[in-house]
Design an enzyme around this catalytic site. Structure first.
Site, mmCIF file in Angstrom:
data_model
loop_
_atom_site.group_PDB
_atom_site.id
_atom_site.type_symbol
_atom_site.label_atom_id
_atom_site.label_comp_id
_atom_site.label_asym_id
_atom_site.label_seq_id
_atom_site.Cartn_x
_atom_site.Cartn_y
_atom_site.Cartn_z
ATOM 1 N N GLU A 277 13.343 48.972 66.633
ATOM 2 C CA GLU A 277 13.993 48.880 67.942
ATOM 3 C C GLU A 277 14.565 50.240 68.371
ATOM 4 O O GLU A 277 15.764 50.363 68.595
ATOM 5 C CB GLU A 277 15.143 47.868 67.890
ATOM 6 C CG GLU A 277 14.750 46.481 67.466
ATOM 7 C CD GLU A 277 15.952 45.568 67.270
ATOM 8 O OE1 GLU A 277 17.101 46.060 67.186
ATOM 9 O OE2 GLU A 277 15.745 44.352 67.200
ATOM 10 N N PRO A 278 13.749 51.276 68.477
ATOM 11 C CA PRO A 278 14.299 52.577 68.870
ATOM 12 C C PRO A 278 14.659 52.600 70.360
ATOM 13 O O PRO A 278 13.930 52.073 71.189
ATOM 14 C CB PRO A 278 13.149 53.545 68.588
ATOM 15 C CG PRO A 278 11.921 52.711 68.815
ATOM 16 C CD PRO A 278 12.280 51.320 68.333
ATOM 17 N N GLY A 279 15.769 53.202 70.677
ATOM 18 C CA GLY A 279 16.169 53.360 72.069
ATOM 19 C C GLY A 279 16.317 54.839 72.394
ATOM 20 O O GLY A 279 15.463 55.474 73.019
ATOM 21 N N ARG A 280 17.411 55.409 71.862
ATOM 22 C CA ARG A 280 17.747 56.802 72.153
ATOM 23 C C ARG A 280 16.600 57.751 71.832
ATOM 24 O O ARG A 280 16.306 58.661 72.604
ATOM 25 C CB ARG A 280 18.976 57.159 71.300
ATOM 26 C CG ARG A 280 19.641 58.445 71.691
ATOM 27 C CD ARG A 280 20.713 58.817 70.668
ATOM 28 N NE ARG A 280 21.616 57.759 70.334
ATOM 29 C CZ ARG A 280 22.813 57.548 70.907
ATOM 30 N NH1 ARG A 280 23.224 58.340 71.860
ATOM 31 N NH2 ARG A 280 23.594 56.563 70.507
ATOM 32 N N CYS A 345 39.637 61.304 89.146
ATOM 33 C CA CYS A 345 41.053 61.580 88.907
ATOM 34 C C CYS A 345 41.515 61.078 87.553
ATOM 35 O O CYS A 345 42.292 60.125 87.451
ATOM 36 C CB CYS A 345 41.877 61.002 90.044
ATOM 37 S SG CYS A 345 41.627 61.982 91.518
ATOM 38 N N GLU A 346 41.000 61.680 86.512
ATOM 39 C CA GLU A 346 41.406 61.406 85.134
ATOM 40 C C GLU A 346 41.155 62.662 84.329
ATOM 41 O O GLU A 346 40.108 63.295 84.486
ATOM 42 C CB GLU A 346 40.533 60.312 84.503
ATOM 43 C CG GLU A 346 40.847 58.945 84.985
ATOM 44 C CD GLU A 346 40.676 57.894 83.898
ATOM 45 O OE1 GLU A 346 40.801 58.222 82.703
ATOM 46 O OE2 GLU A 346 40.426 56.760 84.285
HETATM 47 N N1 LLP Z 1 18.923 47.524 68.140
HETATM 48 C C1 LLP Z 1 20.178 47.042 68.268
HETATM 49 C C2 LLP Z 1 20.483 45.715 67.753
HETATM 50 C C3 LLP Z 1 21.166 47.825 68.900
HETATM 51 O O1 LLP Z 1 22.402 47.362 69.017
HETATM 52 C C4 LLP Z 1 20.833 49.119 69.385
HETATM 53 C C5 LLP Z 1 21.826 49.953 70.052
HETATM 54 C C6 LLP Z 1 19.506 49.561 69.226
HETATM 55 C C7 LLP Z 1 18.585 48.746 68.590
HETATM 56 C C8 LLP Z 1 19.045 50.910 69.704
HETATM 57 O O2 LLP Z 1 19.663 51.932 68.987
HETATM 58 P P1 LLP Z 1 19.213 53.458 69.192
HETATM 59 O O3 LLP Z 1 17.810 53.606 68.626
HETATM 60 O O4 LLP Z 1 19.251 53.748 70.643
HETATM 61 O O5 LLP Z 1 20.219 54.233 68.431
HETATM 62 N N2 LLP Z 1 26.153 53.666 74.243
HETATM 63 C C9 LLP Z 1 26.087 54.333 72.960
HETATM 64 C C10 LLP Z 1 25.006 53.745 72.063
HETATM 65 C C11 LLP Z 1 25.141 52.259 71.860
HETATM 66 C C12 LLP Z 1 24.035 51.692 71.011
HETATM 67 C C13 LLP Z 1 24.054 50.208 71.041
HETATM 68 N N3 LLP Z 1 23.035 49.573 70.281
HETATM 69 C C14 LLP Z 1 25.901 55.824 73.188
HETATM 70 O O6 LLP Z 1 25.848 56.261 74.339
HETATM 71 O O7 LLP Z 1 25.856 56.601 72.237
#
Ligand code: LLP
Length: 423
Positions: A277-280, A345-346
C-alpha cells in the site's frame, strides 16, 4: 528521481515552464508530473515483483486522491488502498478495478461496508473483533461473504514522527499480535466473513528498513501459527510506509529495490499473494506547490519571505515540523538566509526558519518540493482561504485538474438560521 528540472535558468515540470502555469492559473497551485508518477509506480512494482508472484500494489489514495492522479496510476495497473467510502468512490470512478481495492481504517461504518461490498473489493482489513462482528452482520444481510484480514499491531516502533507512527501497542491501530489467534478463531465462526489474510502497517516516512523487517517477521510467525490452527491464509498486506527524500542534506532513505530485497528475504516461504500500500513513495516527489512571494519583510536575524501559500495549503510543516525544500523558480547565484512564512495569522504558519536558500524578492515564484503526497488533500480553508488549484503536466501539455475553490462559493456555503435572517 523527479521531472522538476531547470532549463535555461527556469524551473520546468517536464517540458512546461512553471511561470507559464502560474500566469495562467494563479498561485498558489499544486503541479504534478505524470512522468514521475509513472516512473515511481513502475520502480515500486518491479522492486517487489521478485518477492512473490503477481503482487498487488494498491496506491494509498489518502496520499493524493485527485481524480487525474488516480486515473494516471490506474492506467499503470495500480490498485487502491482506501479508508473511507469517499476514497472508494474516487478510486472506482478513476478506473481502479474494484477487485484491486483494499478497504482499511479504524472506523468503517455499516453503510460504508455495505456500499463497498456491493461494489466489490479485494479485502477489508479489520481492526477489531467488534468491527468483524459488524461486518459479518452487514455481509450476511446482503447475502455475501466479505473477504477479510486482521490488521496486526506488531508493537514495533517505526522510528518515524510520532504523529505518523502506527505500529506501537499504544497506537489505536490493529489488534495485538498475542490476541490475533483468538480473533481469527472467532472470525472463522462468523457467517458473513471469509478470512483470507493478514495485514500490517507500522507508519509512514520510515527511513530504516529494520522496523519494517521486524514487523514482517512477526507477521510471518503469525501466518505459520494460523495455518497450524487450520486457517487458510492466502494474502499478506505489508502496508506502505517507505520514506522519501525530503532534505538534500540528509542521506536518501532506502530505495524501493532495497525494500523489495528485504521483503523477498522475509517472505520466501510464505506462499501467498503479497499486497503493498505505498502512498508517499509514488507521489510525493511528483508534486510541487508553486507559490509567489508577496513581499519580504525585515526580521531578526533573518528576513521574512512572505509567500502566498499558507499552512492551510501545505499543513505538513505546521503539523509534523516537516521539511520541504524551497527553491526559486528562476534561481540566481545569490543566496539568502530566510524565514519563509505564509499569510495566515498564526506563528505556526512558518515553512522554514533560518533557511539557506536561493535569494528571492517580491513577486518571485518559489516551489515547495516533495509536495505531491499529503499536501493538497490535507488543505483547509482556514482564514477563509479557498482550496488551492491543482495542475497535472504530461510532456509539454498541462491541464487544471482541480479548479481553485471559488471564494463566493466558500463563503456562500454558510447558512443563517431563521432567527438571524433579515425580514
Ligand atoms: N496503508 C495504511 C494503512 C496507512 O495508514 C497509510 C498511511 C499507508 C498505507 C500509506 O503510507 P505511505 O506509503 O504513504 O507512507 N499525513 C502524514 C502521513 C499519514 C500517513 C497515514 N497512513 C504526512 O503528511 O506525513
Amino acid at each position: 528521481m523527479d521531472h522538476f528540472q531547470l532549463r535555461d535558468g527556469v524551473l520546468h515540470c517536464e517540458d512546461v515552464a512553471l511561470p507559464e502555469i502560474a500566469a495562467a492559473v494563479g498561485t498558489p497551485v499544486y503541479v504534478y508530473s505524470t512522468a514521475t508518477m509513472q516512473r515511481h509506480a513502475r520502480v515500486f512494482r518491479e522492486a517487489v515483483t521478485g518477492a512473490g508472484p503477481d503482487p498487488l500494489v494498491a496506491f494509498a489514495v489518502k496520499a493524493n486522491p485527485n481524480a487525474a492522479v488516480l486515473a494516471t496510476l490506474a492506467a499503470e495497473g495500480l490498485g487502491g488502498d482506501v479508508v473511507s467510502i469517499g476514497e472508494y468512490r474516487r478510486a472506482v470512478a478513476a478506473g481502479i478495478r474494484p477487485d484491486s481495492i483494499l478497504f482499511a481504517g479504524v472506523g468503517k461504518t455499516a453503510p460504508e461496508m455495505a456500499e463497498a461490498l456491493g461494489g466489490g473489493l479485494c479485502q477489508l482489513n479489520l481492526e477489531s473483533i467488534e468491527e468483524a462482528e459488524m461486518l459479518s452482520a452487514v455481509a450476511s444481510g446482503l447475502g455475501v461473504e466479505a473477504p477479510v484480514a486482521f490488521r496486526i499491531n506488531p508493537d514495533v516502533e517505526a522510528g518515524s514522527h510520532a504523529k505518523i507512527s502506527t505500529g506501537a501497542s499504544y497506537n489505536k491501530f490493529g489488534i495485538a499480535l498475542d490476541t490475533a489467534p483468538a480473533a481469527y478463531d472467532h472470525a472463522r465462526r462468523l457467517p458473513g466473513l471469509k478470512v483470507q489474510g493478514v495485514a500490517v502497517h507500522i507508519g509512514s516516512q520510515i527511513t530504516d528498513l529494520a522496523p519494517l523487517e521486524a514487523a514482517f517477521r512477526k507477521l510471518g510467525g503469525l501466518i505459520a501459527d494460523l495455518r497450524g490452527a487450520g486457517h487458510v491464509i492466502t494474502h499478506a498486506d505489508l502496508g506502505g510506509g517507505l520514506g522519501v527524500p525530503y532534505r538534500r542534506d540528509l542521506p536518501a532513505p532506502p530505495a524501493p529495490d532495497a525494500y523489495g530485497a528485504m521483503v523477498a528475504g522475509v517472505v520466501k516461504d510464505w506462499d501467498l499473494r503479497l499486497i503493498f500500500e505505498p502512498g508517499r513513495m509514488i507521489v510525493a516527489n511528483a508534486g510541487v506547490l508553486l507559490s509567489r512571494v508577496i513581499r519580504v519583510k525585515p526580521g531578526l536575524p533573518d528576513p521574512f519571505v512572505i509567500v502566498d501559500a499558507g499552512m492551510n495549503d501545505l499543513m505538513r510543516p505546521a503539523l509534523y515540523d516537516a521539511h520541504h525544500e524551497i527553491d526559486p523558480v528562476r534561481p540566481t547565484a545569490e543566496t539568502m538566509s530566510a524565514n519563509v512564512v505564509g499569510p495566515v495569522c498564526e506563528t505556526g504558519d512558518t515553512f522554514a526558519t533560518g533557511r539557506a536558500m536561493g535569494r528571492v524578492g517580491a513577486d518571485d515564484l518559489v516551489v515547495f518540493r516533495t509536495a505531491g503526497a499529503y499536501a493538497a488533500t490535507m488543505a483547509s480553508t482556514y482564514n477563509s482561504r479557498p482550496l488551492t488549484a491543482e495542475v497535472i503536466v504530461r510532456g509539454g501539455q498541462w491541464a487544471v485538474v482541480r479548479e481553485r475553490q471559488d471564494l463566493d462559493a466558500l463563503i456562500g456555503a454558510d447558512r443563517l438560521p431563521p432567527w438571524l435572517q433579515a425580514e
